[in-house]
Design an enzyme around this catalytic site. Sequence first.
Site, mmCIF file in Angstrom:
data_model
loop_
_atom_site.group_PDB
_atom_site.id
_atom_site.type_symbol
_atom_site.label_atom_id
_atom_site.label_comp_id
_atom_site.label_asym_id
_atom_site.label_seq_id
_atom_site.Cartn_x
_atom_site.Cartn_y
_atom_site.Cartn_z
ATOM 1 N N SER A 1 43.742 46.203 41.738
ATOM 2 C CA SER A 1 44.329 44.885 42.193
ATOM 3 C C SER A 1 44.667 43.824 41.216
ATOM 4 O O SER A 1 43.551 43.818 40.396
ATOM 5 C CB SER A 1 43.526 44.363 43.424
ATOM 6 O OG SER A 1 43.671 45.195 44.513
ATOM 7 N N GLU B 1 56.669 30.191 37.577
ATOM 8 C CA GLU B 1 57.630 30.216 38.677
ATOM 9 C C GLU B 1 56.910 30.616 40.005
ATOM 10 O O GLU B 1 57.571 30.692 40.904
ATOM 11 C CB GLU B 1 58.685 30.844 38.331
ATOM 12 C CG GLU B 1 59.764 30.487 37.076
ATOM 13 C CD GLU B 1 58.999 30.630 35.780
ATOM 14 O OE1 GLU B 1 59.576 30.435 34.708
ATOM 15 O OE2 GLU B 1 57.869 31.633 35.879
ATOM 16 N N HIS C 1 48.365 45.877 44.737
ATOM 17 C CA HIS C 1 47.257 46.617 45.010
ATOM 18 C C HIS C 1 47.646 48.009 45.344
ATOM 19 O O HIS C 1 48.788 48.544 45.722
ATOM 20 C CB HIS C 1 47.004 46.177 46.667
ATOM 21 C CG HIS C 1 46.600 44.758 46.762
ATOM 22 N ND1 HIS C 1 45.554 44.248 46.256
ATOM 23 C CD2 HIS C 1 47.232 43.846 47.153
ATOM 24 C CE1 HIS C 1 45.485 42.964 46.445
ATOM 25 N NE2 HIS C 1 46.719 42.691 47.015
#
Length: 128
Positions: free
Chosen positions: A55, A62, A68
Amino acid sequence: MDTMGRHIIAELWDCNPEKLNDMEYVERLFVDAALQAGAEVREVAFHKFAPHGVSGVVIISESHLTIHSFPEHGYASVDVFTCGDRIDPAIAAHYIADGLDAKIRENVEIPRGMGPVEVPAATVQHVN
């Protein structure tokens, strides 16, 4: 600009399981994806799970890119959210899918910040 940002939710299936389980590879792929899209990388945090899975998040000026991974299923859940209209999140999403050798790719793009969402009264829950 009609929205504050664009959010791509990518469902990637039949990915290369070795790549999905290689934290260094995934981290490099995500940083490169952000740069390919023209984003400015601010922070990077990734974690390798035992026995498998990665993960991570790349924070960009931005907004963010996240993953995951589930190597045992050949699956990755990916989000690419960009604010403003300077960066195209689809560039990063496609770069990531290509880098993970995803054979099945389902992308949903959600415009963000278009104003309050109208929710029917019956579905509203008030939390105290």
